[in-house]
Design a protein around this motif. Structure first.
Motif, PDB file in Angstrom:
ATOM      1  N   ARG A  92       0.809  -1.222   0.000  1.00 47.54           N
ATOM      2  CA  ARG A  92       0.000   0.000   0.000  1.00 47.54           C
ATOM      3  C   ARG A  92       0.848   1.280   0.000  1.00 47.54           C
ATOM      4  O   ARG A  92       0.305   2.385  -0.027  1.00 47.54           O
ATOM      5  CB  ARG A  92      -0.918   0.005   1.224  1.00 47.54           C
ATOM      6  CG  ARG A  92      -1.926  -1.127   1.239  1.00 47.54           C
ATOM      7  CD  ARG A  92      -2.816  -1.039   2.468  1.00 47.54           C
ATOM      8  NE  ARG A  92      -3.743  -2.155   2.549  1.00 47.54           N
ATOM      9  CZ  ARG A  92      -4.609  -2.345   3.549  1.00 47.54           C
ATOM     10  NH1 ARG A  92      -4.644  -1.473   4.549  1.00 47.54           N
ATOM     11  NH2 ARG A  92      -5.404  -3.379   3.545  1.00 47.54           N
ATOM     12  N   VAL A  93       2.136   1.124   0.070  1.00 40.38           N
ATOM     13  CA  VAL A  93       3.021   2.298   0.075  1.00 40.38           C
ATOM     14  C   VAL A  93       3.037   2.916  -1.328  1.00 40.38           C
ATOM     15  O   VAL A  93       3.245   2.226  -2.333  1.00 40.38           O
ATOM     16  CB  VAL A  93       4.448   1.899   0.501  1.00 40.38           C
ATOM     17  CG1 VAL A  93       5.402   3.093   0.376  1.00 40.38           C
ATOM     18  CG2 VAL A  93       4.431   1.378   1.927  1.00 40.38           C
ATOM     19  N   ASN A  94       2.797   4.225  -1.370  1.00 39.26           N
ATOM     20  CA  ASN A  94       2.798   4.990  -2.619  1.00 39.26           C
ATOM     21  C   ASN A  94       1.836   4.426  -3.665  1.00 39.26           C
ATOM     22  O   ASN A  94       2.146   4.400  -4.871  1.00 39.26           O
ATOM     23  CB  ASN A  94       4.226   5.058  -3.209  1.00 39.26           C
ATOM     24  CG  ASN A  94       5.157   5.884  -2.351  1.00 39.26           C
ATOM     25  OD1 ASN A  94       4.742   6.902  -1.778  1.00 39.26           O
ATOM     26  ND2 ASN A  94       6.414   5.458  -2.256  1.00 39.26           N
ATOM     27  N   ASP A  95       0.673   3.930  -3.197  1.00 41.42           N
ATOM     28  CA  ASP A  95      -0.325   3.417  -4.149  1.00 41.42           C
ATOM     29  C   ASP A  95      -1.385   4.452  -4.479  1.00 41.42           C
ATOM     30  O   ASP A  95      -2.380   4.139  -5.137  1.00 41.42           O
ATOM     31  CB  ASP A  95      -0.976   2.155  -3.583  1.00 41.42           C
ATOM     32  CG  ASP A  95      -1.760   2.422  -2.307  1.00 41.42           C
ATOM     33  OD1 ASP A  95      -1.643   3.534  -1.755  1.00 41.42           O
ATOM     34  OD2 ASP A  95      -2.487   1.507  -1.849  1.00 41.42           O
ATOM     35  N   GLY A  96      -1.211   5.667  -3.989  1.00 47.47           N
ATOM     36  CA  GLY A  96      -2.155   6.737  -4.284  1.00 47.47           C
ATOM     37  C   GLY A  96      -3.318   6.813  -3.317  1.00 47.47           C
ATOM     38  O   GLY A  96      -4.195   7.664  -3.471  1.00 47.47           O
ATOM     39  N   ILE A  97      -3.355   5.936  -2.322  1.00 49.89           N
ATOM     40  CA  ILE A  97      -4.428   5.933  -1.316  1.00 49.89           C
ATOM     41  C   ILE A  97      -3.806   6.194   0.050  1.00 49.89           C
ATOM     42  O   ILE A  97      -2.822   5.544   0.428  1.00 49.89           O
ATOM     43  CB  ILE A  97      -5.178   4.591  -1.302  1.00 49.89           C
ATOM     44  CG1 ILE A  97      -5.828   4.328  -2.659  1.00 49.89           C
ATOM     45  CG2 ILE A  97      -6.239   4.573  -0.195  1.00 49.89           C
ATOM     46  CD1 ILE A  97      -6.465   2.968  -2.781  1.00 49.89           C
ATOM     47  N   CYS A  98      -4.375   7.113   0.798  1.00 43.51           N
ATOM     48  CA  CYS A  98      -3.833   7.488   2.100  1.00 43.51           C
ATOM     49  C   CYS A  98      -4.274   6.479   3.153  1.00 43.51           C
ATOM     50  O   CYS A  98      -5.448   6.417   3.513  1.00 43.51           O
ATOM     51  CB  CYS A  98      -4.303   8.892   2.490  1.00 43.51           C
ATOM     52  SG  CYS A  98      -3.932  10.136   1.247  1.00 43.51           S
ATOM     53  N   ASP A  99      -3.324   5.667   3.634  1.00 41.82           N
ATOM     54  CA  ASP A  99      -3.618   4.661   4.663  1.00 41.82           C
ATOM     55  C   ASP A  99      -3.179   5.131   6.043  1.00 41.82           C
ATOM     56  O   ASP A  99      -3.844   4.838   7.034  1.00 41.82           O
ATOM     57  CB  ASP A  99      -2.925   3.345   4.321  1.00 41.82           C
ATOM     58  CG  ASP A  99      -3.432   2.739   3.027  1.00 41.82           C
ATOM     59  OD1 ASP A  99      -4.599   2.308   3.004  1.00 41.82           O
ATOM     60  OD2 ASP A  99      -2.674   2.722   2.050  1.00 41.82           O
ATOM     61  N   CYS A 100      -2.054   5.816   6.143  1.00 37.90           N
ATOM     62  CA  CYS A 100      -1.574   6.352   7.419  1.00 37.90           C
ATOM     63  C   CYS A 100      -2.170   7.738   7.623  1.00 37.90           C
ATOM     64  O   CYS A 100      -2.177   8.557   6.694  1.00 37.90           O
ATOM     65  CB  CYS A 100      -0.052   6.446   7.433  1.00 37.90           C
ATOM     66  SG  CYS A 100       0.806   4.885   7.100  1.00 37.90           S
ATOM     67  N   CYS A 101      -2.646   8.009   8.841  1.00 36.96           N
ATOM     68  CA  CYS A 101      -3.258   9.321   9.071  1.00 36.96           C
ATOM     69  C   CYS A 101      -2.228  10.443   9.002  1.00 36.96           C
ATOM     70  O   CYS A 101      -2.594  11.611   8.808  1.00 36.96           O
ATOM     71  CB  CYS A 101      -4.012   9.341  10.395  1.00 36.96           C
ATOM     72  SG  CYS A 101      -2.971   9.202  11.875  1.00 36.96           S
ATOM     73  N   ASP A 102      -0.924  10.121   9.138  1.00 34.92           N
ATOM     74  CA  ASP A 102       0.112  11.154   9.008  1.00 34.92           C
ATOM     75  C   ASP A 102       0.638  11.272   7.577  1.00 34.92           C
ATOM     76  O   ASP A 102       1.594  12.019   7.316  1.00 34.92           O
ATOM     77  CB  ASP A 102       1.266  10.887   9.974  1.00 34.92           C
ATOM     78  CG  ASP A 102       1.973   9.559   9.692  1.00 34.92           C
ATOM     79  OD1 ASP A 102       1.572   8.854   8.754  1.00 34.92           O
ATOM     80  OD2 ASP A 102       2.921   9.225  10.435  1.00 34.92           O
ATOM     81  N   ALA A 103       0.022  10.524   6.635  1.00 32.94           N
ATOM     82  CA  ALA A 103       0.344  10.568   5.204  1.00 32.94           C
ATOM     83  C   ALA A 103       1.749  10.040   4.894  1.00 32.94           C
ATOM     84  O   ALA A 103       2.245  10.214   3.775  1.00 32.94           O
ATOM     85  CB  ALA A 103       0.179  11.984   4.653  1.00 32.94           C
ATOM     86  N   SER A 104       2.395   9.366   5.850  1.00 35.89           N
ATOM     87  CA  SER A 104       3.770   8.926   5.630  1.00 35.89           C
ATOM     88  C   SER A 104       3.889   7.817   4.603  1.00 35.89           C
ATOM     89  O   SER A 104       4.983   7.571   4.073  1.00 35.89           O
ATOM     90  CB  SER A 104       4.394   8.468   6.959  1.00 35.89           C
ATOM     91  OG  SER A 104       3.623   7.403   7.519  1.00 35.89           O
ATOM     92  N   ASP A 105       2.800   7.104   4.292  1.00 34.90           N
ATOM     93  CA  ASP A 105       2.853   6.018   3.320  1.00 34.90           C
ATOM     94  C   ASP A 105       2.828   6.520   1.879  1.00 34.90           C
ATOM     95  O   ASP A 105       3.093   5.759   0.956  1.00 34.90           O
ATOM     96  CB  ASP A 105       1.709   5.031   3.551  1.00 34.90           C
ATOM     97  CG  ASP A 105       0.346   5.683   3.387  1.00 34.90           C
ATOM     98  OD1 ASP A 105       0.133   6.757   3.984  1.00 34.90           O
ATOM     99  OD2 ASP A 105      -0.510   5.114   2.678  1.00 34.90           O
ATOM    100  N   GLU A 106       2.492   7.787   1.664  1.00 32.80           N
ATOM    101  CA  GLU A 106       2.402   8.330   0.310  1.00 32.80           C
ATOM    102  C   GLU A 106       3.449   9.423   0.094  1.00 32.80           C
ATOM    103  O   GLU A 106       3.167  10.516  -0.410  1.00 32.80           O
ATOM    104  CB  GLU A 106       0.979   8.875   0.077  1.00 32.80           C
ATOM    105  CG  GLU A 106      -0.112   7.832   0.157  1.00 32.80           C
ATOM    106  CD  GLU A 106       0.053   6.712  -0.845  1.00 32.80           C
ATOM    107  OE1 GLU A 106       0.405   6.992  -2.015  1.00 32.80           O
ATOM    108  OE2 GLU A 106      -0.138   5.532  -0.451  1.00 32.80           O
TER     109      GLU A 106
END
Length: 457
Positions: A92-106
């Motif tokens: 899910r990292v950099n898949d265009g969908i925000c999964d972490c509430c701090d946006a660190s995955d995107e």
């Protein structure tokens, strides 16, 4: 020129450092200390440290790519400062969908993610504070109910002792009244025998024969028929069954009717011996004989009086024993370590769900009633079925009415902490198997307050 190269080098080292530690929790940083080589966490392989987070999966466990989506088994750690941290699949990292509430995955995508951790944490903190306030109030109410339960338990024990004493007193009275009734019956029998043995014996016997014959002769035509015998005479060992025609004919000496003379020398002896048959109701015949002699009348009145008194004492004794049995059954139930659940006994709680009204009567039964008023049993009290740490967190009610698919209905009741005692929800996840949420202060556990509700805020 040298200055620009220096700035570029510093920028590159900063990027490398951030790339290396991205997606790692503080507890795992010890595995990613800067050195020449990196050992996969599962110990399967050693690679150059430069290959960590290079977007290529080298370790089978995915530990070399915690901050990219390169490894299928990888996990990315959301720091989520201000809210709860958690892991997400590295895919899910950099898949265009925000999964972490701090946006660190995107960090390297075109998604415009907002940092919502503070707002989420604020809402959760408010929820936790509300839960803790409910727990505090619930524990206070639970303590009151424990104190009431102890008092109620003592009252029930005292009530049981009182009933047992009453039963003992009634047992003595019962034996006394049985003796007195036996004496009254014996005196009546002696009076009757004295009359039969004296000058009036023949007259008494004749009157008794005549009275019994008249009681059997329903149409008063001077003879007893088969139909009249079938109507008035019963077998000693089977009173509910009517005499067959053959049995009635045999009693009439082989004929279909009998006059008073033949009755006195045949059927009279059979009826008075009482070995095989008897008259269904002899009160009318005997009362006329009793009324003729004052001594016999007094003895009969005394016998009836003692029989009435004995019946009253027997009924009282049976009633008290039933109360003792019911109370013992109630006291045999497990009401918790401090009898905190005792107050629920004899109480019922209702909840309407669509067209059905559900009623939970703790330690008794669970029912379902539709709008037409038809009631169905969903189960009777079975047992506590909670976890080993808290066995009083769940109740099971079993052996309800049969289900059309086979088996019987049952209900599982989960007890949750609350400031009120009420049935909160009812569901039927599978056919004829019901689950209920029952809220009550006595379900509140101090351990929850000590542990709190886990949250890394």
């Amino acid at each position: 020129m040298r200055f620009h190269l220096f700035i570029a080098a510093v920028s590159w080292f900063v990027c490398v450092d951030s790339r290396k530690i991205r997606g790692i929790s503080s507890s795992y940083k010890r595995f990613y200390r800067e050195r020449k080589s990196f050992l996969c966490i599962d110990g399967s392989k050693i690679i150059p440290f430069e290959q960590v987070n290079d977007d290529y999966c080298d370790c089978e466990d995915g530990s070399d790519e915690p901050g990219t989506s390169a490894c299928p088994r990888g996990r990315f750690y959301c720091t989520n400062l201000g809210f709860r941290p958690h892991y997400i699949p590295s895919s899910r990292v950099n898949d265009g969908i925000c999964d972490c509430c701090d946006a660190s995955d995107e960090y390297n995508s075109h998604a415009r993610c907002q940092n919502t951790c503070w707002n989420l944490g604020q809402r959760e903190r408010a929820y936790v504070e509300g839960q803790m306030r409910t727990l505090d109030e619930g524990l206070q109410l639970k303590q009151q109910l424990i104190e009431e339960g102890v008092l109620l338990w003592r009252e029930k024990q005292a009530q049981l002792r009182e009933l047992q004493q009453v039963a003992e007193d009634l047992q003595i009275k019962l034996e006394d009244h049985r003796r007195r009734k036996h004496e009254a019956d014996r005196r009546k029998e002696q009076t009757l025998k004295a009359l039969e043995a004296g000058d009036g014996g023949l007259r008494l016997q004749n009157n008794t024969v005549s009275s019994m014959f008249q009681s059997l002769d329903s149409n008063k035509d001077g003879s007893i028929t088969v139909d009249e015998l079938q109507d008035k005479v019963a077998l000693i060992h089977d009173e509910e069954r009517s005499l067959s025609e053959d049995e009635a004919v045999a009693l009439l000496g082989g004929g279909h009717q009998m006059d008073v003379t033949k009755f006195q020398h045949t059927l009279w002896d059979i009826l008075t011996n009482g070995d095989s048959v008897k008259i269904k109701d002899t009160h009318g015949a005997l009362d006329s004989v009793v009324d003729e002699d004052p001594h016999l009348k007094a003895a009969d009145r005394a016998a009836k009086w003692e029989a009435t008194n004995l019946k009253k004492v027997e009924e009282a004794y049976d009633t008290v024993n039933m109360e003792i049995s019911d109370l013992r059954k109630k006291l045999a139930i497990d009401y918790g370590t401090d009898w905190e659940f005792l107050f629920l006994n004899s109480q019922c709680y209702k909840l309407k769900v669509y067209e059905y009204t559900y009623t939970l009567c703790p330690f008794n039964q669970v029912t379902q009633e539709n709008t037409a008023g038809t009631e169905v049993s969903l189960g009777k009290w079975g047992m506590w079925a909670g976890t080993p740490k808290n066995q009083y967190s769940q109740m099971v009610y079993e052996n309800g009415e049969p289900c059309w698919q086979g088996g019987s209905r049952s209900a599982t009741v989960t007890l949750t902490c609350g400031t009120e005692t009420a049935l909160r929800s009812v569901k039927e996840p599978s056919k004829c198997q019901y689950i209920m949420d029952f809220q009550t202060p006595v379900a509140c556990q101090p351990v929850l307050k000590q542990r709190g509700i886990h949250s890394e805020l």
